[in-house]
Design a protein around this motif. Structure first.
Motif, PDB file in Angstrom:
ATOM      1  N   PRO A   1       0.812  -1.219   0.000  1.00 15.63           N
ATOM      2  CA  PRO A   1       0.000   0.000   0.000  1.00 15.63           C
ATOM      3  C   PRO A   1       0.841   1.262   0.000  1.00 15.63           C
ATOM      4  CG  PRO A   1       0.060  -0.955   2.184  1.00 15.63           C
ATOM      5  CD  PRO A   1       0.727  -1.943   1.275  1.00 15.63           C
ATOM      6  N   LEU A   2       2.161   1.099   0.177  1.00 16.96           N
ATOM      7  CA  LEU A   2       3.058   2.252   0.203  1.00 16.96           C
ATOM      8  C   LEU A   2       3.883   2.344  -1.069  1.00 16.96           C
ATOM      9  CD1 LEU A   2       4.395   2.058   3.879  1.00 16.96           C
ATOM     10  CD2 LEU A   2       2.423   3.306   2.984  1.00 16.96           C
ATOM     11  N   ALA A   3       3.487   1.642  -2.117  1.00 12.56           N
ATOM     12  CA  ALA A   3       4.263   1.625  -3.352  1.00 12.56           C
ATOM     13  C   ALA A   3       4.481   3.037  -3.880  1.00 12.56           C
ATOM     14  CB  ALA A   3       3.566   0.777  -4.407  1.00 12.56           C
ATOM     15  N   LEU A   4       5.725   3.388  -4.121  1.00 13.97           N
ATOM     16  CA  LEU A   4       6.065   4.680  -4.696  1.00 13.97           C
ATOM     17  C   LEU A   4       5.980   4.601  -6.220  1.00 13.97           C
ATOM     18  CD1 LEU A   4       9.138   5.409  -2.418  1.00 13.97           C
ATOM     19  CD2 LEU A   4       6.797   6.214  -2.125  1.00 13.97           C
ATOM     20  N   ALA A   5       6.092   5.749  -6.863  1.00 18.46           N
ATOM     21  CA  ALA A   5       5.924   5.798  -8.317  1.00 18.46           C
ATOM     22  C   ALA A   5       6.894   4.859  -9.024  1.00 18.46           C
ATOM     23  CB  ALA A   5       6.110   7.232  -8.802  1.00 18.46           C
ATOM     24  N   ASP A   6       8.154   4.818  -8.568  1.00 20.03           N
ATOM     25  CA  ASP A   6       9.110   3.951  -9.265  1.00 20.03           C
ATOM     26  C   ASP A   6       8.908   2.491  -8.890  1.00 20.03           C
ATOM     27  OD1 ASP A   6      12.103   4.560  -7.239  1.00 20.03           O
ATOM     28  OD2 ASP A   6      10.014   4.334  -6.691  1.00 20.03           O
ATOM     29  N   ASP A   7       8.296   2.223  -7.699  1.00 13.43           N
ATOM     30  CA  ASP A   7       7.999   0.846  -7.345  1.00 13.43           C
ATOM     31  C   ASP A   7       6.911   0.274  -8.254  1.00 13.43           C
ATOM     32  OD1 ASP A   7       9.762   0.698  -5.217  1.00 13.43           O
ATOM     33  OD2 ASP A   7       8.334   1.614  -3.841  1.00 13.43           O
ATOM     34  N   ALA A   8       6.000   1.135  -8.713  1.00 13.90           N
ATOM     35  CA  ALA A   8       4.876   0.673  -9.522  1.00 13.90           C
ATOM     36  C   ALA A   8       5.333   0.066 -10.837  1.00 13.90           C
ATOM     37  CB  ALA A   8       3.917   1.829  -9.788  1.00 13.90           C
ATOM     38  N   VAL A   9       6.497   0.445 -11.310  1.00 21.42           N
ATOM     39  CA  VAL A   9       6.980  -0.087 -12.586  1.00 21.42           C
ATOM     40  C   VAL A   9       8.189  -0.983 -12.415  1.00 21.42           C
ATOM     41  CG1 VAL A   9       6.097   1.864 -13.917  1.00 21.42           C
ATOM     42  CG2 VAL A   9       8.404   1.989 -12.975  1.00 21.42           C
ATOM     43  N   LEU A  10       8.583  -1.269 -11.144  1.00 19.09           N
ATOM     44  CA  LEU A  10       9.758  -2.112 -10.978  1.00 19.09           C
ATOM     45  C   LEU A  10       9.479  -3.477 -11.589  1.00 19.09           C
ATOM     46  CD1 LEU A  10       9.516  -4.487  -8.568  1.00 19.09           C
ATOM     47  CD2 LEU A  10       9.586  -2.491  -7.119  1.00 19.09           C
ATOM     48  N   ALA A  11      10.485  -4.015 -12.201  1.00 18.21           N
ATOM     49  CA  ALA A  11      10.433  -5.345 -12.791  1.00 18.21           C
ATOM     50  C   ALA A  11       9.508  -5.449 -13.999  1.00 18.21           C
ATOM     51  CB  ALA A  11      10.021  -6.382 -11.746  1.00 18.21           C
ATOM     52  N   ARG A  12       8.985  -4.327 -14.502  1.00 22.36           N
ATOM     53  CA  ARG A  12       8.184  -4.401 -15.715  1.00 22.36           C
ATOM     54  C   ARG A  12       9.088  -4.250 -16.930  1.00 22.36           C
ATOM     55  NH1 ARG A  12       2.750  -0.825 -14.423  1.00 22.36           N
ATOM     56  NH2 ARG A  12       1.885  -2.229 -12.872  1.00 22.36           N
ATOM     57  N   GLY A  13       8.576  -4.619 -18.058  1.00 19.70           N
ATOM     58  CA  GLY A  13       9.341  -4.493 -19.285  1.00 19.70           C
ATOM     59  C   GLY A  13       9.043  -5.655 -20.197  1.00 19.70           C
ATOM     60  N   ALA A  14       9.284  -5.434 -21.467  1.00 18.35           N
ATOM     61  CA  ALA A  14       8.930  -6.452 -22.459  1.00 18.35           C
ATOM     62  C   ALA A  14       9.690  -7.748 -22.231  1.00 18.35           C
ATOM     63  CB  ALA A  14       9.210  -5.901 -23.862  1.00 18.35           C
ATOM     64  N   ALA A  15      10.974  -7.641 -21.886  1.00 20.82           N
ATOM     65  CA  ALA A  15      11.783  -8.844 -21.718  1.00 20.82           C
ATOM     66  C   ALA A  15      11.263  -9.704 -20.568  1.00 20.82           C
ATOM     67  CB  ALA A  15      13.243  -8.462 -21.476  1.00 20.82           C
ATOM     68  N   LEU A  16      10.945  -9.068 -19.439  1.00 19.28           N
ATOM     69  CA  LEU A  16      10.449  -9.826 -18.298  1.00 19.28           C
ATOM     70  C   LEU A  16       9.048 -10.376 -18.580  1.00 19.28           C
ATOM     71  CD1 LEU A  16      10.897 -10.868 -15.442  1.00 19.28           C
ATOM     72  CD2 LEU A  16       9.841  -8.768 -14.600  1.00 19.28           C
ATOM     73  N   ASP A  17       8.198  -9.566 -19.205  1.00 22.01           N
ATOM     74  CA  ASP A  17       6.858 -10.044 -19.542  1.00 22.01           C
ATOM     75  C   ASP A  17       6.926 -11.275 -20.440  1.00 22.01           C
ATOM     76  OD1 ASP A  17       5.718  -8.043 -18.054  1.00 22.01           O
ATOM     77  OD2 ASP A  17       5.358  -6.712 -19.765  1.00 22.01           O
TER      78      ASP A  17
END
Length: 278
Positions: A233-249
């Protein structure tokens, strides 16, 4: 302006080593200190567990959780049996979990208490996922990964407890809040005597990205956070996109091993959350 003063106060306390722990965690801290001693005898560990009824009950519950009972064996009914089954390293994790949980337990405001409970559920999922990912994918020590998952949001729990006395402290997270979270986390990890490799992995999570293929403790935690069904519930803006990306998806899509890990970790998370509920 008032929020900036609150930030400055907490940062100053952290840098002076003056972050305050709840008085209710003394037994857990004493157990941690004893277990950190390489000469600690099993009888000493058992006595310290028995000295605190809540700690003893949680140790027995953890020993009977899916994390430690998946290989079979009789139900554990004593603190001695719990210590022998889970081992020193996982007792250390239990003591750390008690400290983390007690930061949330002293919160009075209902909304903040709700956030603390959600944060604990997120931490339980990340810990369980980290444990299974370590065994089946990233090949790091599973007990270390479990411990790191439990501890990775300790800074968030502390800030929630301070927000109880500083209204608005956590409103509109921004770069300043991210920096504050990082400073507080580093200080707490030091006070809790978290081993350096674990502390470094936790401190480097913010803004991180998972390697393909994942490997190492940091990747284990990042991937666990990415896969966790409940976000912080405390996710910051950069946490919201951590580990995202086409390669990981692409790596995760249709990956049978990941599907197996998700299924196994779900039961571990449920039993762990109940076992460590203090």
């Amino acid at each position: 302006m008032e929020k900036l003063r609150d930030y400055a106060q907490i940062v100053a306390e952290a840098r002076r080593g003056q972050l305050v722990f709840p008085t209710s965690v003394n037994a857990a801290l004493q157990l941690q200190q004893a277990l950190a001693d390489p000469d600690c005898h099993v009888e000493d560990a058992i006595r310290k567990v028995l000295a605190e009824p809540v700690l003893a009950a949680r140790a027995v519950a953890l020993a009977n959780s899916a994390v430690f009972s998946r290989l079979g064996g009789p139900v554990v009914t004593s603190a001695r049996g719990a210590v022998l089954r889970v081992g020193y390293r996982n007792l250390y994790s239990l003591a750390a979990a008690m400290v983390v949980r007690q930061f949330g337990a002293r919160i009075r405001q209902p909304q903040l208490r709700y956030q603390a409970e959600r944060l604990w559920q997120h931490s339980a999922h990340v810990a369980a996922l980290s444990h299974v990912l370590a065994r089946k994918l990233t090949r790091v020590d599973p007990d270390t990964a479990l411990f790191a998952g439990i501890m990775h949001e300790v800074g968030g729990f502390y800030l929630l407890s301070r927000a109880d006395d500083m209204p608005g402290l956590l409103d509109d997270p921004d770069a300043r809040m991210g920096a504050l979270h990082e400073i507080v986390t580093r200080e707490l990890l030091g006070k809790l005597m978290v081993p350096e490799p674990v502390a470094v992995a936790i401190a480097s999570l913010r803004g991180g990205a998972v390697s393909i293929p994942p490997g190492g403790l940091r990747d284990t935690l990042l991937l666990a956070k990415r896969l966790a069904p409940l976000r912080s519930p405390l996710a910051l803006a950069d946490d919201a996109v951590l580990a995202r990306g086409a390669a990981l998806d692409a790596y995760l899509a249709g990956n049978a091993l990941i599907d197996d890990i998700l299924l196994e970790s779900a039961e571990e998370a449920r039993s762990m959350s109940a076992a460590l509920l203090v």
